[in-house]
Motif scaffolding. Structure first.
Motif, PDB file in Angstrom:
ATOM      1  N   SER A 118       0.850  -1.173   0.000  1.00 34.71           N
ATOM      2  CA  SER A 118       0.000   0.000   0.000  1.00 34.71           C
ATOM      3  C   SER A 118       0.896   1.236   0.000  1.00 34.71           C
ATOM      4  CB  SER A 118      -0.924  -0.009   1.224  1.00 34.71           C
ATOM      5  OG  SER A 118      -0.335  -0.673   2.306  1.00 34.71           O
ATOM      6  N   PRO A 119       0.381   2.363  -0.499  1.00 35.14           N
ATOM      7  CA  PRO A 119       1.202   3.568  -0.519  1.00 35.14           C
ATOM      8  C   PRO A 119       1.414   4.073   0.903  1.00 35.14           C
ATOM      9  CG  PRO A 119      -1.042   4.043  -1.195  1.00 35.14           C
ATOM     10  CD  PRO A 119      -0.947   2.559  -1.019  1.00 35.14           C
ATOM     11  N   GLY A 120       2.330   5.003   1.063  1.00 32.11           N
ATOM     12  CA  GLY A 120       2.574   5.576   2.381  1.00 32.11           C
ATOM     13  C   GLY A 120       3.976   5.283   2.866  1.00 32.11           C
ATOM     14  N   PRO A 121       4.221   5.527   4.144  1.00 28.36           N
ATOM     15  CA  PRO A 121       5.569   5.344   4.679  1.00 28.36           C
ATOM     16  C   PRO A 121       6.024   3.894   4.549  1.00 28.36           C
ATOM     17  CG  PRO A 121       4.120   6.438   6.279  1.00 28.36           C
ATOM     18  CD  PRO A 121       3.257   5.944   5.159  1.00 28.36           C
ATOM     19  N   ALA A 122       7.353   3.700   4.541  1.00 29.87           N
ATOM     20  CA  ALA A 122       7.888   2.345   4.434  1.00 29.87           C
ATOM     21  C   ALA A 122       7.621   1.547   5.699  1.00 29.87           C
ATOM     22  CB  ALA A 122       9.388   2.403   4.152  1.00 29.87           C
ATOM     23  N   ASN A 123       7.555   2.227   6.837  1.00 29.84           N
ATOM     24  CA  ASN A 123       7.320   1.554   8.111  1.00 29.84           C
ATOM     25  C   ASN A 123       5.826   1.548   8.397  1.00 29.84           C
ATOM     26  OD1 ASN A 123      10.154   1.154   9.180  1.00 29.84           O
ATOM     27  ND2 ASN A 123      10.172   3.342   8.738  1.00 29.84           N
ATOM     28  N   LYS A 124       5.288   0.361   8.531  1.00 31.76           N
ATOM     29  CA  LYS A 124       3.845   0.235   8.745  1.00 31.76           C
ATOM     30  C   LYS A 124       3.603  -0.870   9.761  1.00 31.76           C
ATOM     31  CE  LYS A 124       3.701   0.024   4.210  1.00 31.76           C
ATOM     32  NZ  LYS A 124       3.493   0.256   2.767  1.00 31.76           N
ATOM     33  N   VAL A 125       2.797  -0.583  10.742  1.00 35.86           N
ATOM     34  CA  VAL A 125       2.543  -1.608  11.749  1.00 35.86           C
ATOM     35  C   VAL A 125       1.079  -1.586  12.167  1.00 35.86           C
ATOM     36  CG1 VAL A 125       3.288  -0.103  13.668  1.00 35.86           C
ATOM     37  CG2 VAL A 125       3.311  -2.578  13.971  1.00 35.86           C
ATOM     38  N   VAL A 126       0.492  -2.766  12.210  1.00 35.43           N
ATOM     39  CA  VAL A 126      -0.876  -2.915  12.703  1.00 35.43           C
ATOM     40  C   VAL A 126      -0.796  -3.542  14.094  1.00 35.43           C
ATOM     41  CG1 VAL A 126      -1.161  -5.123  11.460  1.00 35.43           C
ATOM     42  CG2 VAL A 126      -3.171  -3.859  12.218  1.00 35.43           C
ATOM     43  N   ILE A 127      -1.447  -2.885  15.056  1.00 34.39           N
ATOM     44  CA  ILE A 127      -1.387  -3.309  16.452  1.00 34.39           C
ATOM     45  C   ILE A 127      -2.734  -3.887  16.853  1.00 34.39           C
ATOM     46  CG2 ILE A 127      -0.988  -2.559  18.832  1.00 34.39           C
ATOM     47  CD1 ILE A 127       0.758  -0.297  17.781  1.00 34.39           C
ATOM     48  N   GLN A 128      -2.708  -5.124  17.297  1.00 36.19           N
ATOM     49  CA  GLN A 128      -3.944  -5.825  17.659  1.00 36.19           C
ATOM     50  C   GLN A 128      -4.279  -5.616  19.136  1.00 36.19           C
ATOM     51  OE1 GLN A 128      -4.142 -10.041  16.541  1.00 36.19           O
ATOM     52  NE2 GLN A 128      -4.880 -10.522  18.578  1.00 36.19           N
ATOM     53  N   VAL A 129      -5.524  -5.269  19.406  1.00 39.13           N
ATOM     54  CA  VAL A 129      -6.017  -5.215  20.785  1.00 39.13           C
ATOM     55  C   VAL A 129      -7.214  -6.143  20.875  1.00 39.13           C
ATOM     56  CG1 VAL A 129      -7.027  -3.786  22.585  1.00 39.13           C
ATOM     57  CG2 VAL A 129      -5.178  -2.872  21.180  1.00 39.13           C
ATOM     58  N   SER A 130      -7.038  -7.278  21.534  1.00 40.93           N
ATOM     59  CA  SER A 130      -8.132  -8.256  21.627  1.00 40.93           C
ATOM     60  C   SER A 130      -8.326  -8.745  23.053  1.00 40.93           C
ATOM     61  CB  SER A 130      -7.860  -9.429  20.669  1.00 40.93           C
ATOM     62  OG  SER A 130      -6.588  -9.977  20.879  1.00 40.93           O
ATOM     63  N   ASP A 131      -7.771  -8.039  24.019  1.00 45.40           N
ATOM     64  CA  ASP A 131      -7.968  -8.387  25.428  1.00 45.40           C
ATOM     65  C   ASP A 131      -8.801  -7.313  26.120  1.00 45.40           C
ATOM     66  OD1 ASP A 131      -6.256 -10.819  25.785  1.00 45.40           O
ATOM     67  OD2 ASP A 131      -4.670  -9.437  25.159  1.00 45.40           O
ATOM     68  N   ALA A 132      -9.623  -7.743  27.061  1.00 46.51           N
ATOM     69  CA  ALA A 132     -10.399  -6.809  27.886  1.00 46.51           C
ATOM     70  C   ALA A 132      -9.533  -6.382  29.067  1.00 46.51           C
ATOM     71  CB  ALA A 132     -11.684  -7.482  28.362  1.00 46.51           C
TER      72      ALA A 132
END
Lengths: 142, 142, 142
Positions: free
Chosen positions: A26-40
């Motif tokens: 995808s376009p945009g910065p070279a550094n890309k991170v998706v952070i998962q939050v699945s805990d209560a």
């Protein structure tokens, strides 16, 4: 085989997809991170927000795309009454994309009016996380 | 450099591995996700199964390859007496591949007769998870 | 289009970055995995160390690069008084790279003298984990 023939064969194979190439970025910065939050768990929510902030501090906010995806038991992080509501707003102001899972909302009878402003919605948080990785994003689960 | 020479040089460099290319992709759907189960926590087991189901619902079961790998404290998810046994069977029927770690089984003295039917076995669950990622699969840890 | 023209176009597109290629791979073994430790939980620390050992056993230690990154609540794994100190030393002796996050150390007022010997330091553990993935490393969060 002769050199020219080899060249043609290699390029044709590449064009035909016979040689492995990565998924389109995808376009945009070279550094890309998706952070998962699945805990209560507000401890995890704070860790996710700390992680996003540290990445921006270390690399420069304009050099990294960060997306936090909350789903399942993690959805409560993004409710209007979330104990980390102020920090989520700070992250949004700092350019972090914050995403809520509509499947989870439907299953737990939560509507958008009960959620923080400024966040975005996807049908399935888990698909968002999967597809981001397949587009070259790193994955982080605090 | 002349155009033809450039072409030869570029292709030769590619063929020699001097240009980066991704790891070979395994055949199958473009969407691929390996789901790790390493907690002795039925809540996580249900979340893993929910995640698999949501991915299939959202993308269409035939458009995504899903593999659940249970190891370490997560192995109990796949025992014959697992509290989510029925749901594991439903996932298997829906085309999800379910994998148990033989290292964990040996270390905890569990034999195949004590496991659910229909699952498959790998020597090291952690190697399976690592290699799937290096073959282009996304990773999910509920 | 004629075959030669097609060849030129395809190679020129590749060279110009118009075709997707993966991020540059770091040198070393083809199998590479970064293991995240971010919980204050000795059970997770042991699982991370077990995972590293199993990967080395299964693939051969010389065929895999393994890096354990401890940050946030996981930093205590690498303190001199860690309950898994001996096992961390064994992992170091076996060629596992063990990395501590200096952001976490500063935030929790921990200095290097309080840490195990033989480990290395990065400014932000989370950036290390992100960048390793973008260099083709698999990710594991026990």
């Amino acid at each position: 085989m002769k050199r020219r023939t080899f060249v043609h064969a290699a390029v044709a194979a590449l064009a035909a997809g016979a040689l492995p190439v990565a998924h389109a970025q995808s376009p945009g910065p070279a550094n890309k991170v998706v952070i998962q939050v699945s805990d209560a768990d507000p401890g995890k929510w704070n860790l996710a927000l700390n992680n996003a902030k540290n990445v921006q501090t270390d690399l420069g906010a304009s050099n990294v795309a960060i997306e936090i995806v909350a789903y399942g038991p993690g959805l409560s992080m993004l409710k209007a009454d979330s104990v980390v509501g102020n920090r989520v707003r700070e992250a949004l102001d700092a350019g972090v994309k914050v995403v809520a899972c509509e499947n989870t909302m439907r299953n737990t009878k939560v509507v958008k009016d009960e959620m923080l402003g400024g966040i975005v919605y996807v049908q399935a948080g888990v698909v968002e996380i999967m597809q981001k990785q397949q587009q070259g994003w790193a994955y982080l689960r605090p």
